[in-house]
Design an enzyme around this catalytic site. Structure first.
Site, PDB file in Angstrom:
ATOM      1  N   GLU A 224       0.847  -1.209   0.000  1.00 23.66           N
ATOM      2  CA  GLU A 224       0.000   0.000   0.000  1.00 23.66           C
ATOM      3  C   GLU A 224       0.873   1.245   0.000  1.00 23.66           C
ATOM      4  O   GLU A 224       0.586   2.221  -0.708  1.00 23.66           O
ATOM      5  CB  GLU A 224      -0.948   0.011   1.200  1.00 23.66           C
TER       6      GLU A 224
ATOM      7  N   TRP B 228       1.780   1.844  -3.366  1.00 26.97           N
ATOM      8  CA  TRP B 228       0.749   2.495  -4.194  1.00 26.97           C
ATOM      9  C   TRP B 228       0.900   4.009  -4.097  1.00 26.97           C
ATOM     10  O   TRP B 228       0.684   4.748  -5.054  1.00 26.97           O
ATOM     11  CB  TRP B 228      -0.667   2.080  -3.754  1.00 26.97           C
TER      12      TRP B 228
ATOM     13  N   TRP C 230     -20.655  12.578 -19.798  1.00 26.74           N
ATOM     14  CA  TRP C 230     -21.036  12.710 -18.383  1.00 26.74           C
ATOM     15  C   TRP C 230     -22.358  13.439 -18.248  1.00 26.74           C
ATOM     16  O   TRP C 230     -22.650  14.354 -19.022  1.00 26.74           O
ATOM     17  CB  TRP C 230     -19.967  13.496 -17.606  1.00 26.74           C
TER      18      TRP C 230
ATOM     19  N   ASN D 299     -10.648   3.086   2.740  1.00 24.90           N
ATOM     20  CA  ASN D 299     -10.307   2.909   1.327  1.00 24.90           C
ATOM     21  C   ASN D 299     -11.356   2.105   0.558  1.00 24.90           C
ATOM     22  O   ASN D 299     -11.721   2.465  -0.564  1.00 24.90           O
ATOM     23  CB  ASN D 299      -8.941   2.233   1.196  1.00 24.90           C
TER      24      ASN D 299
ATOM     25  N   TRP E 117     -15.803  12.114 -12.965  1.00 30.80           N
ATOM     26  CA  TRP E 117     -14.956  11.775 -11.811  1.00 30.80           C
ATOM     27  C   TRP E 117     -14.300  13.008 -11.197  1.00 30.80           C
ATOM     28  O   TRP E 117     -13.988  13.035 -10.008  1.00 30.80           O
ATOM     29  CB  TRP E 117     -13.884  10.743 -12.199  1.00 30.80           C
TER      30      TRP E 117
ATOM     31  N   TRP F 142      -8.998   8.334  -8.377  1.00 35.91           N
ATOM     32  CA  TRP F 142     -10.250   8.617  -9.100  1.00 35.91           C
ATOM     33  C   TRP F 142     -10.173   8.101 -10.522  1.00 35.91           C
ATOM     34  O   TRP F 142     -11.128   7.529 -11.050  1.00 35.91           O
ATOM     35  CB  TRP F 142     -10.569  10.120  -9.068  1.00 35.91           C
TER      36      TRP F 142
HETATM   37  P1  FAD Z   1      -3.432   2.122   5.077  1.00 32.09           P
HETATM   38  O1  FAD Z   1      -4.281   0.991   4.621  1.00 32.09           O
HETATM   39  O2  FAD Z   1      -2.876   2.047   6.428  1.00 32.09           O
HETATM   40  O3  FAD Z   1      -2.251   2.250   3.995  1.00 32.09           O
HETATM   41  C1  FAD Z   1      -0.962   2.767   4.299  1.00 32.09           C
HETATM   42  C2  FAD Z   1      -0.652   3.998   3.490  1.00 32.09           C
HETATM   43  O4  FAD Z   1      -0.508   3.665   2.126  1.00 32.09           O
HETATM   44  C3  FAD Z   1      -1.738   5.062   3.532  1.00 32.09           C
HETATM   45  O5  FAD Z   1      -1.613   5.873   4.673  1.00 32.09           O
HETATM   46  C4  FAD Z   1      -1.521   5.799   2.224  1.00 32.09           C
HETATM   47  O6  FAD Z   1      -0.517   6.777   2.331  1.00 32.09           O
HETATM   48  C5  FAD Z   1      -1.036   4.689   1.296  1.00 32.09           C
HETATM   49  N1  FAD Z   1      -2.137   4.139   0.521  1.00 32.09           N
HETATM   50  C6  FAD Z   1      -3.036   3.207   0.913  1.00 32.09           C
HETATM   51  N2  FAD Z   1      -3.879   2.904  -0.106  1.00 32.09           N
HETATM   52  C7  FAD Z   1      -3.504   3.661  -1.147  1.00 32.09           C
HETATM   53  C8  FAD Z   1      -3.970   3.809  -2.486  1.00 32.09           C
HETATM   54  N3  FAD Z   1      -4.998   3.096  -2.954  1.00 32.09           N
HETATM   55  N4  FAD Z   1      -3.356   4.708  -3.290  1.00 32.09           N
HETATM   56  C9  FAD Z   1      -2.305   5.428  -2.847  1.00 32.09           C
HETATM   57  N5  FAD Z   1      -1.807   5.327  -1.591  1.00 32.09           N
HETATM   58  C10 FAD Z   1      -2.397   4.461  -0.760  1.00 32.09           C
HETATM   59  N6  FAD Z   1      -5.158   8.582  -0.256  1.00 32.09           N
HETATM   60  C11 FAD Z   1      -4.593   9.720   0.188  1.00 32.09           C
HETATM   61  O7  FAD Z   1      -3.632   9.672   0.953  1.00 32.09           O
HETATM   62  N7  FAD Z   1      -5.081  10.941  -0.221  1.00 32.09           N
HETATM   63  C12 FAD Z   1      -6.128  11.054  -1.074  1.00 32.09           C
HETATM   64  O8  FAD Z   1      -6.503  12.181  -1.436  1.00 32.09           O
HETATM   65  C13 FAD Z   1      -6.762   9.851  -1.512  1.00 32.09           C
HETATM   66  N8  FAD Z   1      -7.849   9.904  -2.322  1.00 32.09           N
HETATM   67  C14 FAD Z   1      -8.444   8.727  -2.723  1.00 32.09           C
HETATM   68  C15 FAD Z   1      -9.559   8.778  -3.588  1.00 32.09           C
HETATM   69  C16 FAD Z   1     -10.183   7.607  -4.002  1.00 32.09           C
HETATM   70  C17 FAD Z   1     -11.367   7.668  -4.934  1.00 32.09           C
HETATM   71  C18 FAD Z   1      -9.693   6.361  -3.560  1.00 32.09           C
HETATM   72  C19 FAD Z   1     -10.344   5.085  -3.997  1.00 32.09           C
HETATM   73  C20 FAD Z   1      -8.574   6.294  -2.746  1.00 32.09           C
HETATM   74  C21 FAD Z   1      -7.931   7.462  -2.319  1.00 32.09           C
HETATM   75  N9  FAD Z   1      -6.800   7.428  -1.486  1.00 32.09           N
HETATM   76  C22 FAD Z   1      -6.222   8.597  -1.070  1.00 32.09           C
HETATM   77  C23 FAD Z   1      -6.120   6.148  -1.172  1.00 32.09           C
HETATM   78  C24 FAD Z   1      -6.565   5.449   0.121  1.00 32.09           C
HETATM   79  O9  FAD Z   1      -7.952   5.381   0.205  1.00 32.09           O
HETATM   80  C25 FAD Z   1      -6.027   6.119   1.394  1.00 32.09           C
HETATM   81  O10 FAD Z   1      -4.644   6.361   1.268  1.00 32.09           O
HETATM   82  C26 FAD Z   1      -6.262   5.220   2.603  1.00 32.09           C
HETATM   83  O11 FAD Z   1      -7.611   4.948   2.773  1.00 32.09           O
HETATM   84  C27 FAD Z   1      -5.687   5.900   3.848  1.00 32.09           C
HETATM   85  O12 FAD Z   1      -5.989   5.173   4.995  1.00 32.09           O
HETATM   86  P2  FAD Z   1      -4.845   4.512   5.867  1.00 32.09           P
HETATM   87  O13 FAD Z   1      -3.788   5.509   6.167  1.00 32.09           O
HETATM   88  O14 FAD Z   1      -5.493   3.831   7.007  1.00 32.09           O
HETATM   89  O15 FAD Z   1      -4.256   3.453   4.845  1.00 32.09           O
END
Ligand code: FAD
Length: 488
Positions: A286, A289, A317, A352, A370, A393
């Site tokens: 993650e 990602w 759209w 997420n 989107w 997105w």
């Molecule tokens: P954890 O599950 O603990 O993951 C660890 C870290 O990995 C996160 O803190 C984050 O920095 C990174 N991460 C996790 N999932 C993703 C992912 N899919 N893409 C990129 N990095 C990821 N994340 C943001 O930080 N900022 C945003 O503006 C953002 N917008 C999003 C919009 C959409 C439509 C979607 C589907 C996802 C988005 N995310 C965004 C990714 C993700 O949802 C969040 O990073 C995550 O939910 C953060 O929670 P956590 O820290 O508990 O994640």
């Protein structure tokens, strides 16, 4: 008599950006190593990011994050100087005021931030001042990590393999114990005068309840996650009804903790604890990602505005404010979607899995652009991050580099049943459905009249009827996407 060597006492200016921490801060540590006094500065520049100026929830976070950083720096002997206005002018002005001999900063990767570094370098160079940029926001250098053909990556899996193979995560740098501030610190503006916090109305009470911005808050969350979350992360990360993820995203977005600190600590905790490596490996993926999203944004700077796949430019759209408003307010009639949108409004964060569900609903059930969802998230998320937000997105829309195929349309009812099987998450955020049974809670309009009566639910009155029929909406979306392929 031999002359004493000339000892310069000119300070180093450390320009803080989205790196609001003192531990594992390469620029700050390098400044400390010079032995020179340090001028620490932060500039609020509302023009530089154009349409991507910090949204309302981010501004709330920024206020508290700056407050925490200023406290941590002052405790070590160095005040934080606050300035507002054009960043280049403000930093160049501070260099002149303090006689600083160099400016140190962390590299940032948003397109506007990278351009700003070039402008800053050119401006300072004219006066013979060096701008030194240090890594820290990312674990990889997007200019160095390349495909075998020599270009940037567009697909996550090969990116992950190359990233993992080349990654050498060293031990994070310690926070300096003492900092040598300037004898006569320059004047600072007052943080309160920046009015970053909501005033009338104060909508931030839910956000205040659960978050502690700043480095201490980030460290605390990491510790809790390593103890209680990491081992089961692979199993629980998709469950919005559990606290299965780290919730470190806003701390990472503001640089209160570095990805290296997270990576290093997770590997160390996994080695110490007896549980399997699956949780740790999934967590690292993650974090990767996050790296991948920044890689994409660095190489395709119009990612936040334009579909990565050009054929999506012609997508028909719909434009309906009514549907957009219902989605924003959590009044679509689909409980898991409404729960997510209300969690976002109340806490500035959303799980997420639910982000994917609400995004799919906006794009594929409501057929709304989107970018409408991206903008709403930008304003309301405390972790709003240009790279993660735009790449995610586009991923859901199917228009991104490594996107979910457009025909993958989430069914909000089965998603709810699978990932919130006991309705715990929906009950928390949509309390008017709280008395419905687990079988009824994800599709209340299908519940028998008696069950609705007993639960005090009147569809269309106490809770909205679904604003679209998912099966019909799915067919319409597929037809629109097929039209795109055939060019009709
Ligand atoms: P954890 O599950 O603990 O993951 C660890 C870290 O990995 C996160 O803190 C984050 O920095 C990174 N991460 C996790 N999932 C993703 C992912 N899919 N893409 C990129 N990095 C990821 N994340 C943001 O930080 N900022 C945003 O503006 C953002 N917008 C999003 C919009 C959409 C439509 C979607 C589907 C996802 C988005 N995310 C965004 C990714 C993700 O949802 C969040 O990073 C995550 O939910 C953060 O929670 P956590 O820290 O508990 O994640």
């Amino acid at each position: 008599m031999r002359a004493e060597p000339l000892v310069t006492n000119k300070p180093i200016l450390v320009w803080f950006r989205r790196d609001l921490r003192i531990a594992d801060h390469a620029a700050l540590s390098a400044a400390v190593e010079t032995g020179l006094p340090i001028v620490a500065a932060f500039v609020l520049d509302d023009q530089v990011a154009g349409p991507w100026r910090a949204g309302a929830a981010s501004r709330w976070w920024l206020h508290h994050s700056i407050e925490a950083l200023a406290r941590d720096l002052a405790e070590r002997g160095c005040p934080l100087v606050l300035r507002r206005g054009d960043t280049v002018d403000a930093i160049a002005g501070l260099v002149e005021e303090t006689g600083a001999e160099a400016v140190y900063c962390s590299r940032a990767y948003e397109p506007w931030a990278a351009q700003l570094e070039h402008k800053m370098r050119d401006r300072l160079q004219r006066d013979g001042i060096e701008l030194r940029r240090f890594a820290g926001a990312l674990l990889h250098d997007p200019d160095r990590l390349k495909t075998q053909a020599g270009g940037p990556f567009k697909v996550y899996t090969p990116f992950w393999r190359a990233f993992r193979a080349q990654l050498d995560v060293g031990r994070p740098l310690k926070a300096p114990d003492d900092l040598r501030g300037p004898k006569k610190p320059p004047k600072s503006e007052l943080l309160d005068a920046w009015a970053l916090l909501p005033w009338k109305p104060d909508w931030a009470s839910g956000i205040r309840e659960i978050w502690t911005p700043g480095e201490d808050g980030a460290r605390g969350r990491l510790k809790d996650f390593l103890t209680d979350g990491l081992g089961d992360y692979a199993k629980q990360r998709n469950r919005p009804d559990m606290e299965g993820t780290s919730r470190l995203s806003p701390h990472l977005a503001f640089g209160e903790i570095s990805p290296r600190q997270c990576w290093y600590a997770a590997e160390a905790a996994s080695a110490r604890q007896a549980h399997s490596d699956a949780g740790c490996e999934t967590y690292l993926k993650e974090l990767a990602w996050r790296e991948f999203s920044s890689h994409l944004l660095h190489h395709w700077p119009d990612l936040p505005e334009a579909p990565f796949r050009p054929e999506f430019k012609a997508f028909p759209w719909r434009r309906t404010t009514k549907a957009l408003k219902a989605w924003q307010k959590g009044l679509t009639g689909y409980p898991i979607v409404d729960a997510g949108m209300r969690e976002l409004w109340h806490t500035g964060w959303m799980h997420n899995r639910v982000r994917m569900i609400v995004a799919s609903f906006l794009i594929k059930d409501l057929l709304l652009d989107w970018r409408e969802g991206e903008a709403w998230f930008w304003d309301t998320l405390v972790d709003a991050d240009l790279a993660n937000n735009s790449a995610s997105w586009q991923w859901v829309a199917g228009s991104g580099a490594d996107a979910a195929p457009y025909f993958r349309i989430f069914n909000p009812v089965t998603q709810g049943e699978t990932f919130d099987p006991d309705g715990v998450y929906v009950r928390r955020w949509v309390p008017e459905l709280g008395k419905l049974s687990n079988t009824a809670i994800h599709a209340p309009w299908q519940a028998p009249a008696e069950a609705l009566r007993e639960a005090n639910v009147v569809i269309g009155e106490t809770y909205p009827a679904p604003i679209v029929d998912h099966s019909e909406a799915r067919r319409a979306a597929l037809a629109a996407f097929d039209g795109l392929k055939s060019g009709s």
